[in-house]
Design a protein around this motif. Sequence first.
Motif, PDB file in Angstrom:
ATOM      1  N   ALA A 132      95.071   3.096  99.966  1.00 50.48           N
ATOM      2  CA  ALA A 132      95.104   2.648 101.363  1.00 50.48           C
ATOM      3  C   ALA A 132      95.800   3.662 102.258  1.00 50.48           C
ATOM      4  N   GLY A 133      96.595   4.539 101.661  1.00 48.60           N
ATOM      5  CA  GLY A 133      97.303   5.549 102.441  1.00 48.60           C
ATOM      6  C   GLY A 133      98.648   5.094 102.964  1.00 48.60           C
ATOM      7  N   THR A 134      99.080   3.890 102.567  1.00 46.22           N
ATOM      8  CA  THR A 134     100.329   3.329 103.085  1.00 46.22           C
ATOM      9  C   THR A 134     101.536   4.177 102.715  1.00 46.22           C
ATOM     10  N   ALA A 135     101.647   4.551 101.441  1.00 43.92           N
ATOM     11  CA  ALA A 135     102.805   5.319 100.970  1.00 43.92           C
ATOM     12  C   ALA A 135     102.883   6.677 101.662  1.00 43.92           C
ATOM     13  N   VAL A 136     101.742   7.321 101.842  1.00 41.93           N
ATOM     14  CA  VAL A 136     101.734   8.634 102.483  1.00 41.93           C
ATOM     15  C   VAL A 136     102.123   8.515 103.947  1.00 41.93           C
ATOM     16  N   ARG A 137     101.658   7.470 104.616  1.00 41.44           N
ATOM     17  CA  ARG A 137     102.029   7.285 106.021  1.00 41.44           C
ATOM     18  C   ARG A 137     103.526   7.007 106.166  1.00 41.44           C
ATOM     19  N   GLU A 138     104.104   6.316 105.194  1.00 39.11           N
ATOM     20  CA  GLU A 138     105.554   6.113 105.202  1.00 39.11           C
ATOM     21  C   GLU A 138     106.280   7.444 105.040  1.00 39.11           C
ATOM     22  N   ALA A 139     105.747   8.312 104.160  1.00 34.17           N
ATOM     23  CA  ALA A 139     106.347   9.633 103.972  1.00 34.17           C
ATOM     24  C   ALA A 139     106.231  10.468 105.244  1.00 34.17           C
ATOM     25  N   ILE A 140     105.102  10.357 105.925  1.00 27.63           N
ATOM     26  CA  ILE A 140     104.911  11.085 107.185  1.00 27.63           C
ATOM     27  C   ILE A 140     105.969  10.659 108.202  1.00 27.63           C
ATOM     28  N   GLN A 141     106.196   9.360 108.319  1.00 28.07           N
ATOM     29  CA  GLN A 141     107.194   8.859 109.268  1.00 28.07           C
ATOM     30  C   GLN A 141     108.590   9.364 108.910  1.00 28.07           C
ATOM     31  N   LEU A 142     108.903   9.369 107.605  1.00 28.83           N
ATOM     32  CA  LEU A 142     110.219   9.814 107.144  1.00 28.83           C
ATOM     33  C   LEU A 142     110.438  11.288 107.489  1.00 28.83           C
ATOM     34  N   ILE A 143     109.409  12.105 107.233  1.00 30.85           N
ATOM     35  CA  ILE A 143     109.519  13.548 107.494  1.00 30.85           C
ATOM     36  C   ILE A 143     109.648  13.821 108.989  1.00 30.85           C
ATOM     37  N   ARG A 144     108.864  13.132 109.791  1.00 28.16           N
ATOM     38  CA  ARG A 144     108.932  13.336 111.235  1.00 28.16           C
ATOM     39  C   ARG A 144     110.258  12.844 111.803  1.00 28.16           C
ATOM     40  N   ALA A 145     110.780  11.752 111.237  1.00 26.58           N
ATOM     41  CA  ALA A 145     112.064  11.235 111.705  1.00 26.58           C
ATOM     42  C   ALA A 145     113.186  12.225 111.432  1.00 26.58           C
ATOM     43  N   ALA A 146     112.994  13.069 110.402  1.00 29.73           N
ATOM     44  CA  ALA A 146     113.989  14.087 110.068  1.00 29.73           C
ATOM     45  C   ALA A 146     113.826  15.346 110.925  1.00 29.73           C
ATOM     46  N   GLY A 147     112.829  15.354 111.820  1.00 27.06           N
ATOM     47  CA  GLY A 147     112.624  16.479 112.716  1.00 27.06           C
ATOM     48  C   GLY A 147     111.715  17.558 112.185  1.00 27.06           C
ATOM     49  N   SER A 148     110.977  17.268 111.105  1.00 26.68           N
ATOM     50  CA  SER A 148     110.063  18.257 110.520  1.00 26.68           C
ATOM     51  C   SER A 148     108.611  17.877 110.809  1.00 26.68           C
ATOM     52  N   GLU A 149     107.733  18.848 110.607  1.00 30.06           N
ATOM     53  CA  GLU A 149     106.297  18.636 110.818  1.00 30.06           C
ATOM     54  C   GLU A 149     105.611  18.500 109.467  1.00 30.06           C
ATOM     55  N   VAL A 150     104.645  17.588 109.388  1.00 33.13           N
ATOM     56  CA  VAL A 150     103.845  17.458 108.167  1.00 33.13           C
ATOM     57  C   VAL A 150     102.701  18.460 108.250  1.00 33.13           C
ATOM     58  N   ALA A 151     102.765  19.476 107.392  1.00 36.82           N
ATOM     59  CA  ALA A 151     101.769  20.552 107.430  1.00 36.82           C
ATOM     60  C   ALA A 151     100.498  20.189 106.689  1.00 36.82           C
ATOM     61  N   GLY A 152     100.594  19.250 105.729  1.00 43.54           N
ATOM     62  CA  GLY A 152      99.424  18.883 104.947  1.00 43.54           C
ATOM     63  C   GLY A 152      99.764  17.849 103.902  1.00 43.54           C
ATOM     64  N   VAL A 153      98.714  17.280 103.304  1.00 45.70           N
ATOM     65  CA  VAL A 153      98.858  16.335 102.200  1.00 45.70           C
ATOM     66  C   VAL A 153      98.021  16.851 101.042  1.00 45.70           C
ATOM     67  N   LEU A 154      98.636  16.929  99.866  1.00 43.64           N
ATOM     68  CA  LEU A 154      97.978  17.454  98.663  1.00 43.64           C
ATOM     69  C   LEU A 154      97.976  16.378  97.591  1.00 43.64           C
ATOM     70  N   ILE A 155      96.787  16.021  97.083  1.00 42.39           N
ATOM     71  CA  ILE A 155      96.679  14.996  96.052  1.00 42.39           C
ATOM     72  C   ILE A 155      95.856  15.511  94.877  1.00 42.39           C
ATOM     73  N   ALA A 156      95.857  14.730  93.804  1.00 38.82           N
ATOM     74  CA  ALA A 156      95.103  15.121  92.610  1.00 38.82           C
ATOM     75  C   ALA A 156      93.622  14.827  92.767  1.00 38.82           C
ATOM     76  N   LEU A 157      93.285  13.586  93.136  1.00 39.26           N
ATOM     77  CA  LEU A 157      91.883  13.165  93.147  1.00 39.26           C
ATOM     78  C   LEU A 157      91.518  12.472  94.449  1.00 39.26           C
ATOM     79  N   ASP A 158      90.493  12.980  95.104  1.00 37.32           N
ATOM     80  CA  ASP A 158      89.923  12.358  96.296  1.00 37.32           C
ATOM     81  C   ASP A 158      88.733  11.521  95.838  1.00 37.32           C
TER      82      ASP A 158
END
Length: 220
Positions: A132-158
């Motif tokens: 569903a992408g929920t966990a990754v979106r939570e990680a995106i929020q965490l990274i942005r809240a820390a003042g960093s930019e999300v450059a990309g998402v890398l996974i094993a299987l699409d």
Amino acid sequence: MPAETTTYAQDFLALADTYNALKFGEFTLKSGRVSPYFFNMGEIASGAGMKRLAAGYAAALTDAGIEYDSLFGPAYKGIPLVATVACALADHGRDVPFTYNRKEAKDHGEGGTLVGAPLGKRVVIVDDVITAGTAVREAIQLIRAAGSEVAGVLIALDRQERGADDRSPLAALAEDEGIPTAAVATLDDVIGYAERTGLDESTVAAIRRYRSEYGVGASR
């Protein structure tokens, strides 16, 4: 004819097959769909297996051409992943710092939810599979809240599968968040691997039917 594929995708699928992380049969997913294949990366649980797995991630990340200076692994599966991917990148001369998070904030010692190196300016999230992408979106929020930019998402299987809004989770991230994504292998690679390794025709046909019904771009 089997679809074109990368060497690292085929090596990854062979690795998953060896560790029984890639299974064929009938599997009910959280969505309620009955899938003819299932991937559980937790089955790859040895030093040699993780080394090969990390090499595939590093190759896919390099191939994607994403500009980044830091890696992030969401708890829990992302923690061993991000560490071993950083090791694989170091084998190729790139020393990349990595960070991961705790599920619950620590209230003693150094405290907080983030562990490891400070987040860089441009961070790649390393995870296994996006549903569903929920966990990754939570990680995106965490990274942005820390003042960093999300450059990309890398996974094993699409899985190249439609979500609730008729888009794949990877496509939704790219379109909604402007975040590039990369995968070591895709459903097309799984089909190509199944054909190359002589998986029985009925199973391959079942995977093709599943893609035809639920795949991105397939009609309902």
